[in-house]
Design a protein around this motif. Structure first.
Motif, mmCIF file in Angstrom:
data_model
loop_
_atom_site.group_PDB
_atom_site.id
_atom_site.type_symbol
_atom_site.label_atom_id
_atom_site.label_comp_id
_atom_site.label_asym_id
_atom_site.label_seq_id
_atom_site.Cartn_x
_atom_site.Cartn_y
_atom_site.Cartn_z
ATOM 1 N N ARG A 1 0.809 -1.212 0.000
ATOM 2 C CA ARG A 1 0.000 0.000 0.000
ATOM 3 C C ARG A 1 0.852 1.276 0.000
ATOM 4 N NH1 ARG A 1 -2.359 -1.055 4.244
ATOM 5 N NH2 ARG A 1 -1.411 0.414 5.726
ATOM 6 N N ARG A 2 1.918 1.264 0.806
ATOM 7 C CA ARG A 2 2.711 2.483 0.959
ATOM 8 C C ARG A 2 3.797 2.637 -0.108
ATOM 9 N NH1 ARG A 2 2.949 4.647 6.480
ATOM 10 N NH2 ARG A 2 1.605 3.486 7.907
ATOM 11 N N TYR A 3 4.415 1.517 -0.493
ATOM 12 C CA TYR A 3 5.595 1.608 -1.369
ATOM 13 C C TYR A 3 5.507 0.590 -2.509
ATOM 14 C CZ TYR A 3 7.198 3.969 2.871
ATOM 15 O OH TYR A 3 7.296 4.805 3.962
ATOM 16 N N PRO A 4 4.474 0.715 -3.360
ATOM 17 C CA PRO A 4 4.264 -0.304 -4.408
ATOM 18 C C PRO A 4 5.363 -0.333 -5.475
ATOM 19 C CG PRO A 4 2.788 1.566 -4.714
ATOM 20 C CD PRO A 4 3.437 1.759 -3.385
ATOM 21 N N SER A 5 6.119 0.743 -5.617
ATOM 22 C CA SER A 5 7.174 0.769 -6.646
ATOM 23 C C SER A 5 8.571 0.597 -6.061
ATOM 24 C CB SER A 5 7.107 2.081 -7.436
ATOM 25 O OG SER A 5 7.274 3.195 -6.568
ATOM 26 N N SER A 6 8.655 0.229 -4.786
ATOM 27 C CA SER A 6 9.962 0.117 -4.127
ATOM 28 C C SER A 6 10.669 -1.191 -4.501
ATOM 29 C CB SER A 6 9.780 0.168 -2.605
ATOM 30 O OG SER A 6 9.074 -0.985 -2.152
ATOM 31 N N PRO A 7 12.003 -1.199 -4.429
ATOM 32 C CA PRO A 7 12.750 -2.462 -4.649
ATOM 33 C C PRO A 7 12.335 -3.546 -3.655
ATOM 34 C CG PRO A 7 14.233 -0.571 -4.670
ATOM 35 C CD PRO A 7 12.905 -0.063 -4.212
ATOM 36 N N GLU A 8 11.985 -3.136 -2.427
ATOM 37 C CA GLU A 8 11.581 -4.110 -1.417
ATOM 38 C C GLU A 8 10.279 -4.824 -1.816
ATOM 39 O OE1 GLU A 8 14.269 -1.156 0.511
ATOM 40 O OE2 GLU A 8 12.509 -1.007 -0.807
ATOM 41 N N TYR A 9 9.332 -4.071 -2.354
ATOM 42 C CA TYR A 9 8.082 -4.712 -2.761
ATOM 43 C C TYR A 9 8.302 -5.619 -3.966
ATOM 44 C CZ TYR A 9 3.259 -5.514 -4.090
ATOM 45 O OH TYR A 9 2.065 -6.114 -4.414
ATOM 46 N N ARG A 10 9.187 -5.204 -4.869
ATOM 47 C CA ARG A 10 9.498 -6.068 -6.013
ATOM 48 C C ARG A 10 10.147 -7.377 -5.549
ATOM 49 N NH1 ARG A 10 10.813 -1.036 -8.398
ATOM 50 N NH2 ARG A 10 13.067 -1.351 -8.093
ATOM 51 N N ALA A 11 11.015 -7.275 -4.520
ATOM 52 C CA ALA A 11 11.625 -8.487 -3.968
ATOM 53 C C ALA A 11 10.554 -9.392 -3.351
ATOM 54 C CB ALA A 11 12.671 -8.116 -2.926
ATOM 55 N N LEU A 12 9.558 -8.793 -2.700
ATOM 56 C CA LEU A 12 8.462 -9.570 -2.121
ATOM 57 C C LEU A 12 7.691 -10.297 -3.222
ATOM 58 C CD1 LEU A 12 6.550 -10.395 0.201
ATOM 59 C CD2 LEU A 12 5.334 -8.218 -0.171
ATOM 60 N N GLN A 13 7.421 -9.601 -4.315
ATOM 61 C CA GLN A 13 6.678 -10.221 -5.417
ATOM 62 C C GLN A 13 7.440 -11.403 -6.015
ATOM 63 O OE1 GLN A 13 6.083 -6.464 -7.657
ATOM 64 N NE2 GLN A 13 3.891 -6.916 -7.577
ATOM 65 N N ARG A 14 8.759 -11.302 -6.023
ATOM 66 C CA ARG A 14 9.584 -12.388 -6.560
ATOM 67 C C ARG A 14 9.839 -13.496 -5.536
ATOM 68 N NH1 ARG A 14 12.494 -7.832 -8.628
ATOM 69 N NH2 ARG A 14 14.020 -8.078 -6.929
ATOM 70 N N GLY A 15 9.468 -13.231 -4.274
ATOM 71 C CA GLY A 15 9.717 -14.214 -3.226
ATOM 72 C C GLY A 15 11.161 -14.309 -2.811
#
Length: 323
Positions: A306-320
C-alpha cells in the motif's frame, strides 16, 4: 527592493540591540523564521539603544521608531541590500556600517545559508555562505556548510576544499569532522571516513556523539567491516536509545545473526518513533516470517504494497526473494 531568485516575498529585518549578550542569537533566530516562512532577507536594519523605552513598545510609538531608523539610514546615505547590515544608534544618531561585527555577520549568514540549504535552495545558500566568508574568512562553520552545499551539488572537489579549509581553522570541531567524514563515506572513501567520525566523538563538548557513532556504523558496513559496524551501532544506542538509523541497522544485523526476537524489538521501537519506511517494513516482514508469525507477516506485506508499491523491497516480495 532586491529580489532573490525563487522567492516571492522579501523582508528587511529590523532589530534593536540593548547590549544583551544574546543579541546576535536573537537576530539569527529572526532570520531563520523568515527563511522558514519562505521570505527572502533583503537586509538587516539594526538599531542600538542603551535601554528599552516604553514609548516605543507598540502603536504609533513603534512606527516612529522604525521611521527614525530609516531616517538615520537615509541621512547616512546607506541602503540595505541582500548582503547588507546597517546599524543605527538611537542615542547618538550615528550609523555604523558593515565592518563593525564581522564574526556575528558571518555566523548569521552561515545560519541563513544552512536554512536555505535545508529548504533545497542551493543557489541562495551559496550566496549567503559567500557573504559569510567575505565577512570573516576564518569562520570555520561557514566553510563546513559550504562543503555540504557543494556536496549536494556533486561538486566534490570544491566540497573537499571547503571541508579541509574548515578543519584547518578548527581541527577539533565535531560538526566539521562529522560532515567531512560523511562526505568521504558518500564519495566511496568509506574506510577513510571512520577516523573523522571518531575525531568528532573525542570532543567532550560534542552534543550529539551518537550521530557520529551511527554514521561510522553505516560506513563500516559499506566498507565490509560488519563487526565494527555492530559495535558502533551499539555505542550509538547506548548514548541515544531512540537513534532511529542505529535501531534499523542493528535490527538488520540481528536478523542476519538469527537473533529474531531482538531484531523484532529494535524494529518495533523504530516504528514507534517514525513512519515506517520500505526498508523497515521489509525487515519487519522477514523477521515475522522467520518467527513463523504469518498474520504479522501478511500485515507488513499489505503495508509495503500500500505504501511503497514501486519500491525495490516490494518487487523483492513479489519475486519471493526474502534474503
Amino acid at each position: 527592493m532586491f529580489e532573490r531568485p525563487g522567492s516571492t516575498s522579501q523582508a528587511v529585518l529590523v532589530s534593536l540591540d540593548f547590549g544583551d549578550a544574546d543579541y546576535a542569537d536573537s537576530t539569527a533566530e529572526l532570520a531563520q523564521l523568515a527563511v522558514s516562512a519562505k521570505i527572502g532577507i533583503a537586509g538587516v536594519l539594526r538599531g542600538r539603544r542603551a535601554r528599552p523605552d516604553s514609548a516605543y513598545f507598540a502603536g504609533t510609538g513603534k512606527v516612529d521608531e522604525l521611521a527614525a531608523l530609516l531616517a538615520a539610514a537615509a541621512l547616512a546615505g546607506c541602503q540595505t541590500t541582500s548582503t547588507g547590515t546597517l546599524e543605527t544608534s538611537q542615542d547618538t544618531g550615528s550609523v555604523k556600517g558593515e565592518a563593525t561585527e564581522p564574526r556575528n555577520r558571518a555566523r548569521i549568514h552561515t545560519e541563513l545559508g544552512a536554512a536555505y540549504f535545508e529548504r533545497g535552495s542551493m543557489a541562495i545558500a551559496l550566496e549567503e555562505l559567500r557573504v559569510a566568508i567575505d565577512a570573516d574568512a576564518n569562520y570555520a562553520p561557514a566553510h563546513s556548510m559550504l562543503g555540504l552545499v557543494y556536496m549536494e551539488l556533486k561538486e566534490n572537489r570544491l566540497a573537499e576544499e571547503s571541508f579541509q579549509r574548515g578543519l584547518s581553522l578548527s581541527p577539533n570541531d565535531p560538526d566539521i569532522n562529522h560532515n567531512f567524514g560523511w562526505f568521504l563515506c558518500s564519495s566511496g572513501r568509506e574506510k577513510e571516513s571512520v577516523s573523522y567520525f571518531l575525531q568528532a566523538i573525542r570532543n567532550p563538548l560534542y552534543a550529539t556523539p551518537w550521530r557520529s557513532y551511527s554514521a561510522a556504523g553505516v560506513c563500516s558496513q559499506r566498507a565490509g567491516s560488519p563487526k565494527d559496524a555492530e559495535e558502533f551501532f551499539q555505542r550509538a544506542l547506548k548514548l541515544e536509545p531512540d537513534d532511529t538509523p542505529s535501531l534499523l541497522r542493528l535490527g538488520e544485523i540481528r536478523y542476519r545473526q538469527g537473533r529474531s526476537e531482538e531484531a523484532r524489538r529494535l524494529v518495533s521501537r523504530y516504528h514507534k518513533l517514525q513512519t515506517p519506511s520500505a526498508e523497515s517494513l521489509w525487515l519487519a516482514l522477514r523477521i515475522e516470517r522467520k518467527l513463523g508469525e504469518r498474520v504479522a507477516e501478511q500485515s507488513y506485506a499489505n503495508q509495503l504494497r500500500r505504501r511503497y508499491p514501486s519500491s525495490p523491497e516490494y518487487r523483492a516480495l513479489q519475486r519471493g526473494q526474502y534474503d
